[in-house]
Design an enzyme around this catalytic site. Structure first.
Site, short mmCIF file in Angstrom:
data_model
loop_
_atom_site.label_atom_id
_atom_site.label_comp_id
_atom_site.label_asym_id
_atom_site.label_seq_id
_atom_site.Cartn_x
_atom_site.Cartn_y
_atom_site.Cartn_z
N CYS A 2 0.84 -1.18 0.00
CA CYS A 2 0.00 0.00 0.00
C CYS A 2 0.89 1.24 0.00
O CYS A 2 1.90 1.30 0.68
CB CYS A 2 -0.94 0.09 1.18
SG CYS A 2 -2.07 -1.28 1.32
N ARG A 28 3.96 -0.59 -4.63
CA ARG A 28 3.65 -1.05 -3.28
C ARG A 28 2.30 -1.76 -3.21
O ARG A 28 1.94 -2.36 -2.20
CB ARG A 28 3.62 0.13 -2.31
CG ARG A 28 4.92 0.91 -2.25
CD ARG A 28 4.79 2.09 -1.34
NE ARG A 28 4.78 1.68 0.03
CZ ARG A 28 5.85 1.58 0.80
NH1 ARG A 28 7.03 1.90 0.32
NH2 ARG A 28 5.76 1.19 2.05
N TRP A 133 -2.89 -2.78 -1.63
CA TRP A 133 -2.59 -4.21 -1.75
C TRP A 133 -3.44 -4.85 -0.66
O TRP A 133 -3.17 -4.69 0.52
CB TRP A 133 -1.10 -4.45 -1.52
CG TRP A 133 -0.69 -5.88 -1.71
CD1 TRP A 133 -0.31 -6.47 -2.88
CD2 TRP A 133 -0.63 -6.90 -0.71
NE1 TRP A 133 -0.03 -7.79 -2.67
CE2 TRP A 133 -0.22 -8.09 -1.35
CE3 TRP A 133 -0.90 -6.94 0.65
CZ2 TRP A 133 -0.05 -9.29 -0.67
CZ3 TRP A 133 -0.74 -8.14 1.33
CH2 TRP A 133 -0.31 -9.30 0.67
N ASN A 159 -1.70 2.17 5.61
CA ASN A 159 -0.84 1.11 5.10
C ASN A 159 -0.46 0.26 6.30
O ASN A 159 0.11 0.78 7.25
CB ASN A 159 0.40 1.76 4.45
CG ASN A 159 1.53 0.78 4.25
OD1 ASN A 159 1.32 -0.42 4.14
ND2 ASN A 159 2.75 1.29 4.19
N GLY A 160 -0.83 -1.00 6.27
CA GLY A 160 -0.47 -1.86 7.40
C GLY A 160 -1.64 -2.70 7.83
O GLY A 160 -2.57 -2.95 7.06
N GLU A 540 16.49 -19.47 -5.86
CA GLU A 540 16.09 -18.18 -6.42
C GLU A 540 15.50 -18.35 -7.83
O GLU A 540 14.52 -17.69 -8.19
CB GLU A 540 17.30 -17.22 -6.44
CG GLU A 540 17.11 -15.93 -7.22
CD GLU A 540 15.95 -15.04 -6.76
OE1 GLU A 540 15.34 -15.34 -5.73
OE2 GLU A 540 15.66 -14.07 -7.46
N LYS A 544 11.78 -17.06 -8.90
CA LYS A 544 11.57 -16.12 -10.00
C LYS A 544 10.52 -16.68 -10.95
O LYS A 544 9.63 -15.97 -11.38
CB LYS A 544 12.90 -15.88 -10.71
CG LYS A 544 13.09 -14.56 -11.31
CD LYS A 544 13.53 -13.44 -10.40
CE LYS A 544 12.79 -13.26 -9.15
NZ LYS A 544 13.40 -12.47 -8.13
N GLU A 547 6.90 -16.71 -9.30
CA GLU A 547 6.23 -15.45 -9.01
C GLU A 547 5.74 -14.70 -10.25
O GLU A 547 4.76 -13.97 -10.17
CB GLU A 547 7.08 -14.53 -8.11
CG GLU A 547 8.31 -13.97 -8.75
CD GLU A 547 9.07 -13.03 -7.81
OE1 GLU A 547 10.30 -13.03 -7.86
OE2 GLU A 547 8.43 -12.30 -7.05
N HIS A 563 16.52 -38.28 -2.18
CA HIS A 563 15.86 -38.39 -0.87
C HIS A 563 14.39 -38.01 -0.94
O HIS A 563 13.78 -37.71 0.09
CB HIS A 563 16.61 -37.53 0.16
CG HIS A 563 18.04 -37.94 0.29
ND1 HIS A 563 18.43 -39.11 0.90
CD2 HIS A 563 19.19 -37.35 -0.16
CE1 HIS A 563 19.75 -39.23 0.83
NE2 HIS A 563 20.23 -38.17 0.19
N LYS A 662 5.79 -4.87 -4.21
CA LYS A 662 7.24 -4.83 -4.13
C LYS A 662 7.76 -4.63 -2.71
O LYS A 662 8.75 -5.21 -2.32
CB LYS A 662 7.79 -3.73 -5.04
CG LYS A 662 9.29 -3.81 -5.15
CD LYS A 662 9.79 -3.52 -6.51
CE LYS A 662 11.27 -3.77 -6.62
NZ LYS A 662 11.57 -5.19 -6.86
C1 F6R Z 1 11.09 -11.68 -5.28
C2 F6R Z 1 10.98 -10.53 -4.39
C3 F6R Z 1 10.73 -10.78 -2.96
C4 F6R Z 1 11.63 -9.87 -2.12
C5 F6R Z 1 11.25 -9.96 -0.64
C6 F6R Z 1 12.18 -9.14 0.23
O1 F6R Z 1 11.33 -11.27 -6.58
O2 F6R Z 1 11.06 -9.41 -4.83
O3 F6R Z 1 10.90 -12.10 -2.60
O4 F6R Z 1 12.95 -10.25 -2.33
O5 F6R Z 1 9.94 -9.52 -0.47
O6 F6R Z 1 12.16 -7.80 -0.16
P1 F6R Z 1 13.30 -6.80 0.27
O7 F6R Z 1 14.55 -7.26 -0.39
O8 F6R Z 1 12.84 -5.47 -0.23
O9 F6R Z 1 13.40 -6.86 1.77
#
Ligand code: F6R
Length: 667
Positions: A2, A28, A133, A159-160, A540, A544, A547, A563, A662
């Site tokens: 948000c 956000r 969000w 926000n929260g 990772e 990627k 998501e 295993h 994000k």
């Molecule tokens: C994946 C992604 C998330 C962030 C996670 C931590 O592409 O963007 O998994 O890595 O939410 O975010 P930060 O690094 O901003 O603490």
């Protein structure tokens, strides 16, 4: 999660500022947006589901001139010295309300910042906005912010999460208050409305209401009886006030206001603000706190982030890989004089010589970078490292000796769990370090020292270049802690400087990876495997892919296949194997053979020159030769491109994947 923006002043149109700010903060949250403005006694209250662009259209249909747009970005300093869920009503006036109000309220308040000439209520433009969000309640116009009291005189954006909202709501319902949304936020305007009845004025009612809330929040409010003011509060969610000349701005992060002013006030936990065009009066509801936040000057410039010729920000950001690595090593890695210089750690140089254990804490991609950091620091510096998910670490009750240092890794510097993890160790007297991309963010202010990623702004929700910078910096920290004693010190210093060119070679594989992605886009499951440094890298790669393409993907240590995970393999379950040259390559090759024997399709990344892998894997992506410790950096670029092109092939919204945001500022 948000985004909040606000404007009070005589220079700008609050609608223009709020809309542009919401666009800058859209990363956000992007499921619905809304605003309330009061200009010349006219109240405008508009909300809509979908992107800020929808709200913008609604504003235009409701008689506002064209709105200038801008993009997010910032590059400067912290402690790092260098109810019911109605569906939306559609149509022109969806969620729109305009009314004429009385402009007779008087300005009050002490001074933390004082700006410019006097402004009367009649020529002040006032407004707050929100991009959501969803946490409580589905994505509908009625759940979009701002939320109002029944008489629509009090408007609130939040926000929260208000954890005790159900108790508060039940109390308010008993008192006769009626709710229109399923959100937790809606209790706030009703609560303020209730306390206003005591007759002590709006700010007093606002403070009493805020004191009733439990959870984590950043809040902004306006009151139609006092249209020359906006109000704000913070607990564990970021909010910053921009100080202008005859105007003040409000935003969840400085990127939304730095094009207007560099003078800012970062509200601290439990602080509340009463802001007029000329004054920002701040008080702390925490009576034990004597110091009130002061105005600070940001010393970085607004960085525009333009798409240019790229179809998506994610692709553009992947293409920035070479520059990202260059920025992360610039001025720090000096192979000619066999030196590594991390200016951000200078202030804690002495303490660093005393640490005997490191805990790295982070979330998501930053956590996977931390896992690579564990391998790096243990091998190069010989210091035991543990990596913990911030969401777990913050609740764990474990002994922490004085020789422990905690390193928080975060692109945004605002992730609620990572911030809480650092706050947990605040009273332990141990060293708190950060590896952060967003300059001036919360983590840079609550850690003792740290290293900036300097990756520049990321617009794509899926992070790409920040991971490269994080792993590069973890390598630098490992080398720094080894104090030149590791046999890897000189070779790695040198190889770090070769890395941008090698990253460029991987980026140039994009057309070939696009072809591969088309071939594999129809699969419903994917496995990513690797060993040693490439094991966290595989995790990772899986993240990627899932998501942005919504394909089920799992990361697994190649050695763990037997295993359990091997049971899943058949001709419909492809594996992405990370198989660059290393001391463990033969073992990884055996694991790949075992997958092949079960008819699993295989794509492998391998070091240029590895001919053998061609006879086993269905498809091979050849990567430049580099040190084993640095292979994750090159391998991840290939996996990012693969995930990107699969999502494009599936016609998905690559930069704004469903259900994500994000900056995750709620638990
Ligand atoms: C994946 C992604 C998330 C962030 C996670 C931590 O592409 O963007 O998994 O890595 O939410 O975010 P930060 O690094 O901003 O603490």
């Amino acid at each position: 999660m948000c985004g909040i923006v606000g404007y009070i002043g005589t220079k700008d149109s609050s609608t223009d500022f709020v809309l542009a700010g919401l666009k800058a903060l859209e990363y956000r949250g992007y499921d619905s947006a809304g605003l309330v403005t009061i200009d010349n006694g006219r109240l405008k209250y508009l909300r809509d589901v979908g992107r800020v662009a929808n709200l913008e259209k609604l504003v235009k249909r409701n008689g506002h001139p064209a709105v200038a747009t801008r993009d997010n970005g910032l590059s400067g300093e912290g402690n790092f010295s260098e109810s019911s869920g109605q569906s939306r009503t559609s149509g022109t006036a969806a969620g729109a309300a305009q009314q004429k109000i009385d402009l007779s309220a008087k300005s009050t308040g002490g001074v933390a910042s004082s700006a410019g000439q006097q402004a009367s209520a009649a020529n002040v433009s006032c407004g707050i906005g929100h991009t959501r969000w969803a946490t409580h309640g589905s994505v509908t116009e009625f759940n979009a912010h701002p939320h109002a009291n029944s008489s629509r005189s009090i408007f609130v954006v939040c926000n929260g999460i208000i954890e005790n909202y159900q108790d508060l709501k039940a109390d308010l319902i008993k008192k006769g208050y009626k709710f229109k949304s399923e959100t937790d936020t809606e209790v706030i305007p009703h609560l303020i409305d209730h306390y206003l009845k005591t007759g002590d004025g709006f700010f007093a009612a606002f403070k009493t209401a805020i004191a009733d809330l439990r959870g984590a929040y950043a809040i902004a409010a306006v009151y139609t009886e006092e249209p020359e003011k906006i109000y704000a509060a913070r607990l564990s969610s970021p909010i910053v006030i921009g100080v202008g000349n005859g105007e003040h701005f409000l935003a969840s992060d400085p990127s939304a206001l730095i094009h207007k002013t560099k003078k800012v006030i970062f509200l601290n936990d439990f602080e509340v603000a009463e802001i007029s065009a000329n004054k920002a009066h701040i008080e702390s509801l925490d009576k034990t706190r004597k110091e009130i936040t002061q105005v600070v000057e940001l010393d970085y410039d607004h960085e525009e982030s333009e798409l240019g010729t790229f179809p998506h920000f994610m692709l553009k950001e992947i293409h920035e890989a070479p520059m990202t690595i260059k920025s992360a090593i610039r001025g720090r890695v000096k192979p000619d004089i066999k030196t590594i210089k991390l200016g951000g750690l200078e202030s804690v140089k002495q303490q660093l010589t005393l640490i005997d254990r490191i805990i790295i804490t982070a979330c998501g991609t930053s956590y996977y970078a931390g896992l690579i950091g564990e391998y790096l620091i243990e091998e190069i510096a010989g210091i035991p490292v543990e990596v913990q998910l911030a969401s777990e670490f913050k609740y764990r009750k474990e002994p922490l000796s004085r020789g422990t240092a905690v390193i928080a890794i975060s692109q945004s510097g605002e992730t609620a769990d990572t911030v809480a993890a650092i706050k947990k160790v605040e009273d332990y007297g141990i060293l708190k370090l950060g590896i952060v991309n967003a300059v001036g963010s919360t983590l840079t202010r609550i850690t003792d020292a740290g290293v900036y990623c300097h990756a520049g702004p990321e617009q794509s929700v899926a992070t790409t270049k920040a991971f490269l910078a994080q792993v590069t910096i973890l390598t630098e920290i490992a080398l720094h802690l080894s104090d030149g004693k590791s046999k890897l010190f000189t070779p790695l210093l040198k190889e770090l400087t070769n890395l941008p060119d090698k990253a460029q070679k991987v980026v140039e594989l994009a057309p070939a990876i696009e072809i591969l992605a088309k071939k594999y886009a129809h699969y419903r499951d994917f496995l990513f495997i690797g060993r040693n440094y490439l094991y966290p890298c595989a995790l990772e790669g899986a993240l990627k892919l899932k998501e942005i393409s919504y394909i089920h993907a799992e990361g697994c240590s190649a050695g763990e296949m037997k295993h359990g995970p091997l049971a899943m393999i058949d001709e419909n379950f492809p594996t992405f194997a990370l198989a660059c040259d290393s001391s463990l390559l033969d073992k990884t090759m055996s694991n790949i053979e075992e997958i092949k024997a079960r008819k699993g399709p295989i794509i492998a990344t391998a070091t240029v020159g590895n001919k053998k892998i061609k006879s086993i894997a269905d498809d091979v992506i050849y990567l430049p030769k580099t040190a084993e410790q640095l292979q994750p950096i090159l391998s991840v670029i290939a996996m990012q491109l693969f995930a990107y092109y699969i999502a494009v092939e599936k016609g998905l919204d690559v930069d704004r994947p469903r259900n994500l945001a994000k900056s995750v500022t709620v638990e």
